[in-house]
Design a protein around this motif. Structure first.
Motif, mmCIF file in Angstrom:
data_model
loop_
_atom_site.group_PDB
_atom_site.id
_atom_site.type_symbol
_atom_site.label_atom_id
_atom_site.label_comp_id
_atom_site.label_asym_id
_atom_site.label_seq_id
_atom_site.Cartn_x
_atom_site.Cartn_y
_atom_site.Cartn_z
ATOM 1 N N LEU A 239 35.408 37.340 33.480
ATOM 2 C CA LEU A 239 36.650 37.604 34.209
ATOM 3 C C LEU A 239 36.932 36.500 35.221
ATOM 4 O O LEU A 239 38.069 36.027 35.357
ATOM 5 C CB LEU A 239 36.579 38.970 34.900
ATOM 6 C CG LEU A 239 36.466 40.180 33.972
ATOM 7 C CD1 LEU A 239 36.405 41.479 34.784
ATOM 8 C CD2 LEU A 239 37.644 40.223 32.996
ATOM 9 N N ALA A 240 35.896 36.061 35.921
ATOM 10 C CA ALA A 240 36.066 34.960 36.865
ATOM 11 C C ALA A 240 36.428 33.673 36.134
ATOM 12 O O ALA A 240 37.252 32.877 36.605
ATOM 13 C CB ALA A 240 34.784 34.766 37.682
ATOM 14 N N GLU A 241 35.834 33.460 34.976
ATOM 15 C CA GLU A 241 36.154 32.275 34.178
ATOM 16 C C GLU A 241 37.616 32.297 33.741
ATOM 17 O O GLU A 241 38.312 31.275 33.796
ATOM 18 C CB GLU A 241 35.239 32.227 32.955
ATOM 19 C CG GLU A 241 35.491 31.050 32.048
ATOM 20 C CD GLU A 241 34.559 31.045 30.835
ATOM 21 O OE1 GLU A 241 34.959 30.494 29.790
ATOM 22 O OE2 GLU A 241 33.439 31.596 30.937
ATOM 23 N N THR A 242 38.097 33.473 33.337
ATOM 24 C CA THR A 242 39.502 33.598 32.931
ATOM 25 C C THR A 242 40.438 33.310 34.093
ATOM 26 O O THR A 242 41.449 32.603 33.942
ATOM 27 C CB THR A 242 39.758 35.012 32.383
ATOM 28 O OG1 THR A 242 38.938 35.228 31.231
ATOM 29 C CG2 THR A 242 41.224 35.178 31.996
ATOM 30 N N VAL A 243 40.108 33.843 35.256
ATOM 31 C CA VAL A 243 40.936 33.601 36.445
ATOM 32 C C VAL A 243 40.972 32.117 36.775
ATOM 33 O O VAL A 243 42.026 31.546 37.069
ATOM 34 C CB VAL A 243 40.402 34.424 37.635
ATOM 35 C CG1 VAL A 243 40.950 33.892 38.952
ATOM 36 C CG2 VAL A 243 40.765 35.887 37.465
ATOM 37 N N ALA A 244 39.818 31.457 36.732
ATOM 38 C CA ALA A 244 39.763 30.032 37.043
ATOM 39 C C ALA A 244 40.618 29.223 36.073
ATOM 40 O O ALA A 244 41.348 28.302 36.481
ATOM 41 C CB ALA A 244 38.317 29.548 37.011
ATOM 42 N N LYS A 245 40.566 29.559 34.800
ATOM 43 C CA LYS A 245 41.357 28.838 33.802
ATOM 44 C C LYS A 245 42.851 29.084 34.000
ATOM 45 O O LYS A 245 43.670 28.163 33.833
ATOM 46 C CB LYS A 245 40.923 29.250 32.400
ATOM 47 C CG LYS A 245 39.531 28.753 32.033
ATOM 48 C CD LYS A 245 39.102 29.236 30.664
ATOM 49 C CE LYS A 245 37.726 28.685 30.285
ATOM 50 N NZ LYS A 245 37.266 29.192 28.964
ATOM 51 N N LYS A 246 43.224 30.313 34.360
ATOM 52 C CA LYS A 246 44.635 30.601 34.614
ATOM 53 C C LYS A 246 45.153 29.821 35.816
ATOM 54 O O LYS A 246 46.235 29.230 35.771
ATOM 55 C CB LYS A 246 44.819 32.105 34.844
ATOM 56 C CG LYS A 246 44.737 32.966 33.595
ATOM 57 C CD LYS A 246 44.972 34.430 33.928
ATOM 58 C CE LYS A 246 44.946 35.298 32.690
ATOM 59 N NZ LYS A 246 45.188 36.735 33.022
ATOM 60 N N VAL A 247 44.368 29.829 36.888
ATOM 61 C CA VAL A 247 44.806 29.155 38.110
ATOM 62 C C VAL A 247 44.925 27.650 37.892
ATOM 63 O O VAL A 247 45.865 27.011 38.366
ATOM 64 C CB VAL A 247 43.826 29.460 39.270
ATOM 65 C CG1 VAL A 247 44.097 28.558 40.463
ATOM 66 C CG2 VAL A 247 43.939 30.924 39.676
ATOM 67 N N CYS A 248 43.992 27.081 37.171
ATOM 68 C CA CYS A 248 44.006 25.623 36.969
ATOM 69 C C CYS A 248 45.007 25.190 35.906
ATOM 70 O O CYS A 248 45.376 24.006 35.857
ATOM 71 C CB CYS A 248 42.612 25.140 36.580
ATOM 72 S SG CYS A 248 41.366 25.399 37.854
ATOM 73 N N GLY A 249 45.440 26.125 35.056
ATOM 74 C CA GLY A 249 46.328 25.747 33.955
ATOM 75 C C GLY A 249 47.743 26.263 34.048
ATOM 76 O O GLY A 249 48.534 26.059 33.119
ATOM 77 N N SER A 250 48.097 26.933 35.157
ATOM 78 C CA SER A 250 49.444 27.505 35.286
ATOM 79 C C SER A 250 50.257 26.697 36.290
ATOM 80 O O SER A 250 49.779 26.386 37.388
ATOM 81 C CB SER A 250 49.363 28.964 35.745
ATOM 82 O OG SER A 250 48.622 29.742 34.820
ATOM 83 N N GLU A 251 51.479 26.366 35.938
ATOM 84 C CA GLU A 251 52.337 25.581 36.826
ATOM 85 C C GLU A 251 52.788 26.398 38.035
ATOM 86 O O GLU A 251 52.934 25.874 39.135
ATOM 87 C CB GLU A 251 53.552 25.063 36.062
ATOM 88 C CG GLU A 251 53.215 24.056 34.984
ATOM 89 C CD GLU A 251 54.452 23.427 34.387
ATOM 90 O OE1 GLU A 251 55.460 23.287 35.117
ATOM 91 O OE2 GLU A 251 54.430 23.090 33.200
ATOM 92 N N GLY A 252 53.057 27.673 37.822
ATOM 93 C CA GLY A 252 53.508 28.522 38.915
ATOM 94 C C GLY A 252 52.374 29.309 39.529
ATOM 95 O O GLY A 252 51.335 29.546 38.899
ATOM 96 N N ALA A 253 52.563 29.716 40.788
ATOM 97 C CA ALA A 253 51.564 30.541 41.462
ATOM 98 C C ALA A 253 51.454 31.890 40.767
ATOM 99 O O ALA A 253 52.461 32.474 40.343
ATOM 100 C CB ALA A 253 51.929 30.713 42.928
ATOM 101 N N LEU A 254 50.244 32.395 40.648
ATOM 102 C CA LEU A 254 49.996 33.655 39.947
ATOM 103 C C LEU A 254 49.774 34.787 40.936
ATOM 104 O O LEU A 254 49.277 34.575 42.038
ATOM 105 C CB LEU A 254 48.768 33.514 39.053
ATOM 106 C CG LEU A 254 48.867 32.440 37.953
ATOM 107 C CD1 LEU A 254 47.512 32.213 37.324
ATOM 108 C CD2 LEU A 254 49.872 32.853 36.899
ATOM 109 N N GLY A 255 50.172 35.978 40.538
ATOM 110 C CA GLY A 255 49.864 37.154 41.333
ATOM 111 C C GLY A 255 50.895 37.516 42.371
ATOM 112 O O GLY A 255 50.632 38.355 43.227
#
Length: 352
Positions: A239-255
């Protein structure tokens, strides 16, 4: 890296002649493939050759800034003072495999399938040893010593502290101080609450951690200013790995519902350490530039894989022996930090 062969003279067995070249060809082929693929050693360590018993890394303070002088006056003399040194000793590793006389006899029309697998795995084991020992020393970076594959490893930094510590020292006669590269705090938003990791929390924490590493001080007490670019994560925290990949690979802020940009987008390379198994969410942050410039994670090749083959006259079996020497260790701590997601103080760590 070259592989060195040494064949015992007087091997006149016809079956050995049929196996010698195919085995060497398989080892060479596997070596080329594995070298091209790289791995943890190549991604996270400075790999250098060595022709000594070990290697000593010497640290010093930097020259101060140039100073203004009046016309006709001489320059102020400055010198670099040695502030630390770290010795990394090379360790010998060996392995053998045997091809039985019966297998040689049955390989009249080419290398037997089982023999080929053994030869391929022999070369893979050589590279696997190097990658795994690099993974081990990072995963055990909160300790000053460890053991891997029978080898006793010095995991300390030049100041005698573990790679990750809140009490690292810097400086010489011009002034000394302490600084931390081990932190605890709200990194993923889980802590001790049992909640799932949060993209918004990690994005904010990542920015804070990046600044902590950027503000690491040199031996003069000056800010180094290196920008971190590598995230290193455990292999058992999906789950932490998924979050890290989303944060590093998304142009817009998440959440959140705002149209914010993600300041972390495109800034990070993510490396997963499969054998780094943790009971909590944590992350290492490293600057690859600082790692190279400061001599951080060091891997020294002393003797490449040297393969010797001979026949055991008691059994008729064909024996292959592989030997190598290398050293691994840390020349500094200023290129990397470790952050533990926790709502309570972690022993030996500084609060984020």
């Amino acid at each position: 890296m070259a592989i060195v062969y040494s064949k015992t003279s007087g091997l006149n067995n016809a079956q050995i002649g049929k196996l010698e070249t195919p085995i060497r060809m398989v080892i060479e082929h596997e070596s080329d493939l594995l070298t091209a693929k790289g791995g943890i050693r190549d991604w996270l360590f400075n790999v250098e050759k060595s022709n000594r018993f070990g290697e000593t890394i010497v640290g010093s303070n930097e020259f101060d800034v140039f100073r203004a002088v009046t016309e006709g006056a001489g320059a102020e003399n400055d010198d670099a003072e040695e502030t630390y040194r770290k010795f990394i000793e090379h360790i010998q590793f060996m392995k053998e495999f045997t091809i039985t006389a019966e297998m040689m006899e049955d390989a009249a029309y080419g290398l037997a399938a089982d023999a080929k697998r053994r030869v391929e795995n022999f070369t893979r084991a050589y590279y696997k040893t190097q990658h795994k020992i690099c993974e081990y020393v990072l995963a055990h970076g909160t300790e000053t010593a460890g053991r891997y594959a029978g080898a006793t490893l010095d995991l300390s930094c030049p100041d005698g502290m573990p790679l990750f510590s809140k009490s690292h020292t810097y400086g010489g006669s011009r002034g000394k101080g302490t600084q931390a590269n081990l932190f605890w705090g709200d990194i993923f938003g889980t802590g001790s609450t049992g909640r799932k990791p949060s993209c918004a929390v990690f994005e904010e924490a990542l920015g804070t951690l990046a600044i902590r590493l950027r503000n690491m001080k040199d031996e003069n007490g000056e800010v180094l200013g290196y920008t971190p670019d590598t995230l290193i994560l455990p292999g058992n925290r999906p789950l932490a790995e998924t979050v890290a990949k989303k944060v590093c690979g998304s142009e817009g802020a998440l959440g959140n519902g705002y149209n914010d940009i993600n300041l972390q987008f495109g800034n990070w390379n993510i490396v997963i350490l499969p054998d780094w198994q943790t009971e909590d969410d944590r992350v290492m942050i490293m600057s690859s530039e600082a790692n190279r410039s400061l001599g951080g994670n060091m891997f020294y090749n002393r003797i490449p894989l040297t393969v010797t083959s001979w026949v055991d006259h008691h059994t008729g079996n064909y024996i292959w022996n592989g030997r190598c020497r290398f050293g691994v260790g840390f020349g500094t701590y200023k290129h990397i930090l470790l952050a533990v997601d926790s709502a309570e103080e972690v022993d030996g760590a500084a609060a984020l």
